[in-house]
Enzyme design. Sequence first.
Site, PDB file in Angstrom:
ATOM      1  N   PRO A   2       0.753  -1.338  -0.028  1.00  0.00           N
ATOM      2  CG  PRO A   2      -0.551  -1.198   2.053  1.00  0.00           C
ATOM      3  CD  PRO A   2       0.684  -2.176   1.023  1.00  0.00           C
ATOM      4  CD  GLU A   3       3.962   2.210  -3.367  1.00  0.00           C
ATOM      5  OE1 GLU A   3       4.531   3.459  -4.215  1.00  0.00           O
ATOM      6  OE2 GLU A   3       4.753   1.170  -3.955  1.00  0.00           O
ATOM      7  CE  LYS A  61       4.713   5.122   1.119  1.00  0.00           C
ATOM      8  NZ  LYS A  61       6.021   4.111   1.203  1.00  0.00           N
ATOM      9  NE  ARG A 121       3.958  -9.721   3.863  1.00  0.00           N
ATOM     10  CZ  ARG A 121       4.421  -9.421   2.335  1.00  0.00           C
ATOM     11  NH1 ARG A 121       5.454  -9.377   2.244  1.00  0.00           N
ATOM     12  NH2 ARG A 121       3.326  -9.539   1.302  1.00  0.00           N
ATOM     13  NE  ARG A 170      17.164  15.489   1.688  1.00  0.00           N
ATOM     14  CZ  ARG A 170      16.476  14.662   2.589  1.00  0.00           C
ATOM     15  NH1 ARG A 170      16.485  13.361   2.556  1.00  0.00           N
ATOM     16  NH2 ARG A 170      15.392  15.162   3.318  1.00  0.00           N
ATOM     17  NE  ARG A 280      12.326  -0.425  -0.375  1.00  0.00           N
ATOM     18  CZ  ARG A 280      12.864   0.118   0.518  1.00  0.00           C
ATOM     19  NH1 ARG A 280      13.966   0.629   0.538  1.00  0.00           N
ATOM     20  NH2 ARG A 280      12.034   0.231   1.492  1.00  0.00           N
TER      21      ARG A 280
END
Length: 295
Positions: A2-3, A61, A121, A170, A280
Amino acid sequence: MPELPEVEVVRAGLEPAITGATVTAVQIFDERSLRRHTAPAEDFVDRMIGSTFAAPRRRGKFLWVPVDPSRTDSALVVHLGMSGQVLLREPDAAVDRLTRISIDMTNPEHGPVRVDFVDQRIFGSMALDTLVESGDLPGDLVPSQVRHIARDPMDPNFDDARFFTRLAARNTGIKRALLDQTLISGIGNIYADEALWASRIHYDQPTSALSRPRAKTLLAEVRLVLGKALAEGGTSFDAQYLNVNGESGYFSHSLNAYGQQGLPCPRCGRMIVREQFMNRGSHFCPWCQRVRGAN
DNA sequence: CCGGACTCCTGGTTGC
DNA sequence: TGCAACCAGGAGTCCG
């Protein structure tokens, strides 16, 4: 996973059912789903029962539902984590095996309803938290757990210029920045890969060497990808995600990069690859998406 | 400020 | 067939 779009679909689906509803009973099947509730489970149950919900809100989220806003500064905070679902059920419907929390309530217009928090999870959670000033707009309240989360790109008050400035300052890779919820929220692994593919930007492109026009393209593509997913009702290739009515909302056919390793790039026909990055998978076209210098 | 390692967690898949 | 190893990753924390 879910985003933003998936969470927004949950929020919108929940809104008519729970706004104005009063909690009559709460069942905790697994206390690990209350990890982010700082007090014991009994405290959660005691404070929930008798509470009346205001309209659910969302940032990135995170989802939250203010509780008795005229009397308290509390909110029920919901995060779906990797596999969380919020299901609206008939009060007498069977409880799914993976249901961790079940909330019975009465809606003055629609009668009794039940909200089930299902989470395989258990990375997701529910918690009661205190609403505090967000700090970026006067009078804007967010749960204290959400205060560090940046506005999301679909938020009308998202500050594009400030985002570009912070991004350029950044010293990191672009995907890392996109996934940093304190810089821009709501983007997860799937939509990061999709927006980068659409923008022809490599996931490890240094932010400091990303030109302003390309950054603008990227933000526009982020919004396009999220908006498209929103219109289609959220993505879930593995059917983890169900909307509040339990309807599956997946449209994996519209993914161009995520999970497409070994398949031809829809733009150039060369093979999409998958690399490990940030613990990931990163899916991209090595031809279309190359690290570039200051351009 | 940055990045890497680690933690939480289990159903589905893979491999022997 | 049975079982174990492996994989998926959002977010927080800690450490160098």
